[in-house]
Design an enzyme around this catalytic site. Structure first.
Site, short mmCIF file in Angstrom:
data_model
loop_
_atom_site.label_atom_id
_atom_site.label_comp_id
_atom_site.label_asym_id
_atom_site.label_seq_id
_atom_site.Cartn_x
_atom_site.Cartn_y
_atom_site.Cartn_z
N ASP A 121 47.13 71.97 59.90
CA ASP A 121 46.59 71.68 58.58
C ASP A 121 46.89 72.77 57.57
O ASP A 121 46.83 72.57 56.37
CB ASP A 121 45.08 71.48 58.78
CG ASP A 121 44.30 71.50 57.49
OD1 ASP A 121 43.52 72.43 57.30
OD2 ASP A 121 44.51 70.58 56.69
N MET A 149 39.10 70.10 51.38
CA MET A 149 39.75 69.89 50.09
C MET A 149 41.17 70.42 50.06
O MET A 149 41.86 70.32 49.06
CB MET A 149 38.95 70.58 48.97
CG MET A 149 37.56 70.04 48.77
SD MET A 149 37.58 68.29 48.32
CE MET A 149 38.36 68.38 46.72
N ARG A 150 41.62 71.01 51.17
CA ARG A 150 42.93 71.65 51.15
C ARG A 150 44.03 70.64 50.83
O ARG A 150 44.94 70.92 50.05
CB ARG A 150 43.21 72.31 52.50
CG ARG A 150 44.23 73.41 52.43
CD ARG A 150 44.76 73.74 53.81
NE ARG A 150 43.71 74.12 54.74
CZ ARG A 150 43.28 75.36 54.93
NH1 ARG A 150 43.82 76.32 54.24
NH2 ARG A 150 42.35 75.61 55.80
N ALA A 151 43.92 69.45 51.41
CA ALA A 151 44.96 68.44 51.21
C ALA A 151 45.07 68.07 49.74
O ALA A 151 46.17 67.94 49.20
CB ALA A 151 44.65 67.21 52.05
N VAL A 155 46.92 70.83 47.95
CA VAL A 155 48.35 70.86 48.29
C VAL A 155 49.07 69.70 47.61
O VAL A 155 50.16 69.86 47.06
CB VAL A 155 48.55 70.83 49.82
CG1 VAL A 155 50.02 70.66 50.16
CG2 VAL A 155 48.00 72.08 50.46
#
Ligand SMILES: [Zn+2]
Length: 643
Positions: free
Chosen positions: A195, A276-278, A281
């Site tokens: 991830d 919330m990383r996705a 990105v």
């Protein structure tokens, strides 16, 4: 001379993912998944050659930018900027991290021994320093030790590298474009590491004859005359390089309209990604793609490209889900997201958000054959632990001498790292004799003490599963495969290597040679055929052979044999089925193999054969229903007679 980036045939997604990261390094790098021999490293090298040259402070080992030197640079402080004589321009570098690299090699080493005894500057920069403002390439990142991957990804995320030893710490700027490659056949990355790569690309060699022919034609031309070939492509490479510079400059002004931001949020929600990383990105990738196209605002097309590159590895919710993204699922999610993205404004012509029934009813139910025995639900397995102290790769199963464990004591030699208190204690009694006058201790090399540490190691767990008719009776195989899946899940968390061997009918078969891919083991187990006679002796001999091979390949990794059987051997190797099995067990014990027998015998008449085999193996015996940690507490020790 690297192969020109613009001369690469195919690999559209990989080239785009690399270029977008070159435009916007905050995307977080690229993970390239695929078989060997797909020119991954050639392409990455080609990209590095396209990156703009960097200005660095002369004599700074940490490649400080003269316009904005790192205030904490270990070689600093640097003279004020705008002093051109202190600036040198050099190409952006590509640095390769080898799989066998140590932590010191990666983050640098703090040589406290030298600092204490020699009074010299003691920080030696590592590869993270060398990669600063360039590209860090990690081939086979899935085979790299987890601890190093953590350090690597931390540095990539923070843009800084930290080295800490015995409370002394040094840090320096380290921002780089991270590219990792892996062959999933050799084992997956842990999902939490997966991830953390910004984008993922699957690569495969082209199957189409024209493409393959063109690949070879260009490769041969390059090998015959690298300089001439590079000249031929220099104009297109220069154009790409200029486009990177222009897109970098334009990036800060690119807008992300609210409707596209909502589309991104809706897509990430639809794919049920964690955290919330996705979303971040995806947003960064869409912005970089818009800048790359020369547009001043993100459109739906940019978001779609970003989703295809940023979502596949974030979709998994279980370590045993296949990573990847289904094109239909993506199209459906984009259609659904269109409805939600435009929610705040009145719909213009309507209907765009409605799912089409012909798409949603399609599924892939024909892709997998029906499982031989549906495993019972997995449970939390008890720890099966090896006796004694190993020295294997770090993990979470058995006790081991390890660089990463807790410190037990100081010793004059061996161990891992400096034991500061031990060193000072050793030096203290000699201070008067050595004529100490000032505040500092007078240290000599023989005062130095090393820290002896103990941690946990991972092991090789080889499962030998009896799949014969006597085991298959009365749904027992479901309980057996459920238990083995539970043990495999446990092995995954403990970072073990696993192997799977089954025996039934006439012979034993090594269904899965030892691998780090627990997923592969589970997949094989689900396809396991059952029934027939019980060649137990053959199963044990096959296990012995597999373990002997593994000892040659990976001598420091200790092995645990988990034999899952009811012990009712019916096929002889030489004379009597049971006696042959006992003899084979004795050979394994003589080899020093640690083992646990999982007793699957049930019913009113029990022969107690699993116990006898465990005895011959010098190992532990545990009943199938005693494997769940929630039902029976305590560790199962794989005892064996001490040599
Ligand atoms: Zn510096």
């Amino acid at each position: 001379m690297s192969y020109p980036f613009s001369a690469v045939v195919g690999h559209t997604d990989l080239r785009l993912a690399l270029l977008l990261n070159a435009v916007h390094p905050a995307i977080g790098g690229v993970l390239v998944r695929g078989e060997k021999g797909t020119a991954k490293s050639t392409i990455v090298r080609g990209l590095a050659a396209l990156l703009p040259a960097v200005d660095v402070v002369q004599h700074c080992r940490f490649s400080c930018d003269p316009a904005a030197p790192d205030p904490d640079c270990p070689d600093g402080p640097h003279t004020p900027p705008n002093t051109p004589s202190h600036t040198v321009r050099r190409p952006a570098l590509l640095v390769e991290l080898p799989v066998g690299a140590t932590e010191d090699r990666l983050v640098g080493s703090l040589d406290l021994e030298r600092a204490l005894t020699g009074g010299v500057r003691s920080y030696q920069p590592g590869l993270l320093c060398a990669a600063h403002r360039g590209v860090l390439y990690v081939d086979e990142v899935n085979l790299l030790h987890d601890h190093l991957v953590d350090l690597l990804l931390d540095a990539a995320a923070m843009g800084r590298a930290y080295v800490e030893r015995e409370g002394v710490s040094v840090s320096h700027a380290a921002s780089f474009l991270l590219v990792g490659t892996m062959n999933p056949e050799e084992g997956e990355l842990r999902p939490q590491l997966l991830d953390r790569f910004g984008l993922t690309v699957e690569v495969a060699a082209a199957r189409d004859v024209d493409t393959r022919a063109e690949v070879i034609r260009r490769r041969l031309a390059f090998e015959a005359d690298p300089a001439g070939f590079a000249r031929e492509w220099s104009t297109s490479d220069a154009e790409l390089a200029a486009k990177i510079v222009a897109a970098r400059a334009a990036l800060p002004a690119v807008r992300l309209p609210d409707v596209e931001l909502r589309r991104i949020a809706a897509l990430c929600a639809a794919f049920e990604v964690d955290g919330m990383r996705a979303d971040l990105v995806l947003a960064r990738t869409a912005l970089a793609h818009a800048a790359w196209r020369g547009s001043d605002a993100v459109t739906e097309a940019d978001v779609e490209v970003a989703a295809r590159l940023a979502l596949p590895h974030r979709r998994r919710r279980d370590p045993f889900d296949e990573p990847g993204i289904d094109e239909q699922q993506l199209q459906q999610a984009l259609r659904d997201a269109a409805g939600q993205a435009e929610e705040p404004e009145p719909p213009d012509d309507g209907g765009s958000g409605a799912p089409s029934p012909d798409q949603s009813s399609v599924d892939d139910s024909d892709s997998a054959p029906a499982p031989a025995a549906q495993p019972d639900p997995a449970f939390r397995a008890r720890l099966l632990e090896l006796n004694g102290l190993g020295a294997g790769a770090p993990g979470r199963r058995s006790r081991a001498r390890s660089a990463f464990g807790r410190t037990l004591r100081a010793a004059p030699a061996g161990g891992h790292g400096l034991h500061v208190v031990g060193t000072i204690t050793a030096a203290a009694p000699h201070q008067l004799a050595r004529g100490r006058s000032g505040a500092g201790l007078v240290l000599r090399p023989d005062d130095l003490r090393r820290a002896v540490r103990e941690g946990k190691e991972s092991n090789l767990v080889l499962f030998a599963v009896d799949a014969s008719g006597s085991m298959a009776a009365r749904r027992r195989m479901s309980a057996v495969t459920g238990a083995v899946v539970s043990l495999l899940l446990d092995a995954y968390q403990r970072r073990d290597k696993v192997g799977l061997l089954t025996f039934r009918g006439r012979t034993a078969e090594l269904v899965l040679p030892p691998t780090s891919s627990v997923e592969a083991a589970v997949a094989r187990l689900r396809r396991l055929g059952t029934g027939g006679a019980t060649p137990l002796a053959d199963g044990l001999l096959r296990a012995r052979k597999a373990l002997a091979v593994e000892r040659l390949r990976d001598p420091r990794r200790r092995a645990l044999l988990v034999l899952v059987t009811d012990g009712r051997a019916t096929v002889a190797v030489k004379a009597d089925p049971v006696e042959d099995a006992m003899r084979a067990a004795g050979l394994l014990a003589a080899d020093g193999v640690a083992s646990v027998v999982v007793d699957c015998e049930r019913g009113p008449v029990r022969l107690g054969l699993p116990h006898r085999i465990a005895e011959a193996l010098g190992g532990a015996c545990v009943r199938l229903d005693e494997l769940s940690a929630d039902r029976v507490s305590g560790v199962v020790r794989a005892m064996r007679r001490s040599a």
